[in-house]
Design an enzyme around this catalytic site. Structure first.
Site, mmCIF file in Angstrom:
data_model
loop_
_atom_site.group_PDB
_atom_site.id
_atom_site.type_symbol
_atom_site.label_atom_id
_atom_site.label_comp_id
_atom_site.label_asym_id
_atom_site.label_seq_id
_atom_site.Cartn_x
_atom_site.Cartn_y
_atom_site.Cartn_z
ATOM 1 N N ARG A 57 14.667 -8.316 1.404
ATOM 2 C CA ARG A 57 13.874 -7.672 0.344
ATOM 3 C C ARG A 57 14.709 -6.663 -0.455
ATOM 4 O O ARG A 57 14.476 -6.458 -1.628
ATOM 5 C CB ARG A 57 12.658 -7.000 0.951
ATOM 6 C CG ARG A 57 11.741 -8.038 1.598
ATOM 7 C CD ARG A 57 10.329 -7.651 1.407
ATOM 8 N NE ARG A 57 9.433 -8.651 1.944
ATOM 9 C CZ ARG A 57 8.212 -8.393 2.355
ATOM 10 N NH1 ARG A 57 7.763 -7.169 2.303
ATOM 11 N NH2 ARG A 57 7.431 -9.341 2.809
ATOM 12 N N ASP A 106 -3.580 2.126 -4.120
ATOM 13 C CA ASP A 106 -2.543 1.521 -3.275
ATOM 14 C C ASP A 106 -1.301 2.384 -3.395
ATOM 15 O O ASP A 106 -1.119 3.088 -4.396
ATOM 16 C CB ASP A 106 -2.245 0.090 -3.744
ATOM 17 C CG ASP A 106 -1.531 -0.737 -2.679
ATOM 18 O OD1 ASP A 106 -2.204 -1.528 -1.983
ATOM 19 O OD2 ASP A 106 -0.301 -0.583 -2.521
HETATM 20 C C1 LIG Z 1 -1.668 -6.812 3.253
HETATM 21 S S1 LIG Z 1 -2.166 -5.843 1.851
HETATM 22 C C2 LIG Z 1 -3.918 -5.798 2.096
HETATM 23 C C3 LIG Z 1 -4.680 -5.858 0.792
HETATM 24 C C4 LIG Z 1 -6.203 -5.905 0.944
HETATM 25 N N1 LIG Z 1 -6.715 -4.689 1.538
HETATM 26 C C5 LIG Z 1 -6.638 -7.104 1.748
HETATM 27 O O1 LIG Z 1 -7.010 -6.961 2.912
HETATM 28 O O2 LIG Z 1 -6.579 -8.220 1.214
HETATM 29 C C6 LIG Z 1 -1.634 -4.216 2.389
HETATM 30 C C7 LIG Z 1 -1.569 -3.209 1.254
HETATM 31 O O3 LIG Z 1 -1.442 -1.910 1.814
HETATM 32 C C8 LIG Z 1 -0.621 -1.146 0.964
HETATM 33 N N2 LIG Z 1 -0.104 0.011 1.734
HETATM 34 C C9 LIG Z 1 0.827 0.022 2.721
HETATM 35 N N3 LIG Z 1 1.024 1.279 3.167
HETATM 36 C C10 LIG Z 1 0.181 2.074 2.464
HETATM 37 C C11 LIG Z 1 -0.079 3.479 2.461
HETATM 38 N N4 LIG Z 1 0.560 4.311 3.296
HETATM 39 N N5 LIG Z 1 -1.001 3.960 1.590
HETATM 40 C C12 LIG Z 1 -1.658 3.131 0.744
HETATM 41 N N6 LIG Z 1 -1.442 1.789 0.697
HETATM 42 C C13 LIG Z 1 -0.544 1.266 1.545
HETATM 43 C C14 LIG Z 1 0.451 -2.128 0.526
HETATM 44 O O4 LIG Z 1 1.104 -1.710 -0.662
HETATM 45 C C15 LIG Z 1 -0.380 -3.412 0.337
HETATM 46 O O5 LIG Z 1 -0.790 -3.578 -0.994
#
Ligand SMILES: C[S@@+](CC[C@H](N)C(=O)[O-])C[C@H]1O[C@@H](n2cnc3c(N)ncnc32)[C@H](O)[C@@H]1O
Length: 275
Positions: free
Chosen positions: A32, A141
């Protein structure tokens, strides 16, 4: 990538996001970051570590998080949550909103927007005039690129495949090779960048929080702290939805009652504990 470089980057990621990068993730991290090295024309990971610690470090740390976060999402993912939202959670809240009470929903890790737009169309199906009331869906996010995409509300036709055609027609309009959310959907939505481990800039409480498939990347202390903070951010009786492989553990468990699979309600605070 040397052991020292890996440890340095993993520590920064953990400090900034609570995400744990185990040794097994080293090749993923390298793959990445290769794109970042090309964009920045840096020769190797050592130079990248220097950049993280230099004057452009704070900005680069945001790109680093963008590069390592997993953004997989889908419309109506874990569909039982949206059924519960429509059938159990929203009806009384909509009645109260019609009577003048404020209604707030939060998609706390909204990725490219499929989750909050699924919440929005579920809400609008039952409450078409929501925009005339004090109703908002907040989508946040940590990843600024994802926040921009969610805010644009543009989706490829494939992404909309889980959305029933009648809802696509009602809430989306053709755009380029796909679709974009109509203004009446966007009107009840707000978007912002927010790291869940930072302070939250909210003045009021929420009625519904979706935080799915995100806490799974955090260490248990960070995850349990987050559950507690959700307990504080929800109104009594408010609904919390978490991801299919997550569970509400630690001290916050006593604040919630399970109401379905990975679905909870905030308990009322006992009168003796109220200030
Ligand atoms: C796998 S996606 C899940 C998206 C959605 N909630 C779903 O279940 O389809 C995880 C998301 O969490 C966000 N993320 C990771 N760490 C985070 C943090 N500390 N605060 C806010 N968002 C975070 C990532 O950028 C990503 O967009």
């Amino acid at each position: 990538m040397t052991d020292g470089q890996f440890r340095k980057i993993a520590a920064i990621v953990h400090q900034d996001s609570g995400i744990i990068l185990s040794e097994s993730k080293r090749s993923l991290l390298m793959a990445r970051l290769n794109r970042r090295l090309r964009v920045l024309t840096l020769p190797d990971y050592g130079a990248y570590c220097d950049r993280l610690e230099g004057p452009d470090g704070p900005q680069e740390r945001r790109h680093l998080l963008s590069a390592i976060t997993t953004n997989v999402t889908a419309f109506f993912r874990e569909g039982h949550h949206f059924q519960a939202l429509a059938q159990e959670v929203l009806p009384p809240l909509i009645a109260q909103a019609r009577a003048g009470r404020r209604l707030r929903l939060w998609s706390a890790a909204s990725s490219s927007g499929e989750e909050p737009y699924s919440m929005a169309v579920t809400l609008l199906d039952a409450f078409p005039d929501a925009a005339q009331h004090d109703v908002l869906i907040l989508a946040t996010d940590i990843d600024p690129e994802m926040v921009d995409r969610a805010q644009q509300g543009r989706f490829a036709s494939d992404a909309l495949a889980p959305v029933p055609p009648a809802q696509v027609k009602r809430y989306f309009q053709p755009h380029a090779a796909g679709f974009e959310a109509k203004p009446e959907v966007r009107r009840i939505m707000r978007f912002g960048e927010l790291n869940l481990h930072d302070d939250w800039p909210f003045s009021g409480r929420f009625d519904v929080i979706f935080c799915r498939n995100t806490a799974i990347y955090f260490d248990s202390a960070a995850r349990q702290r987050l559950w507690l903070r959700f307990g504080g951010a929800l109104n009594e009786g408010g609904a919390l939805f978490i991801g299919h492989s997550e569970r509400l553990d630690g001290p916050a468990a006593g604040l919630f009652a399970a109401t379905g699979t990975t679905q909870y309600r905030r308990n009322a605070t006992p009168a003796s504990a109220r200030t």
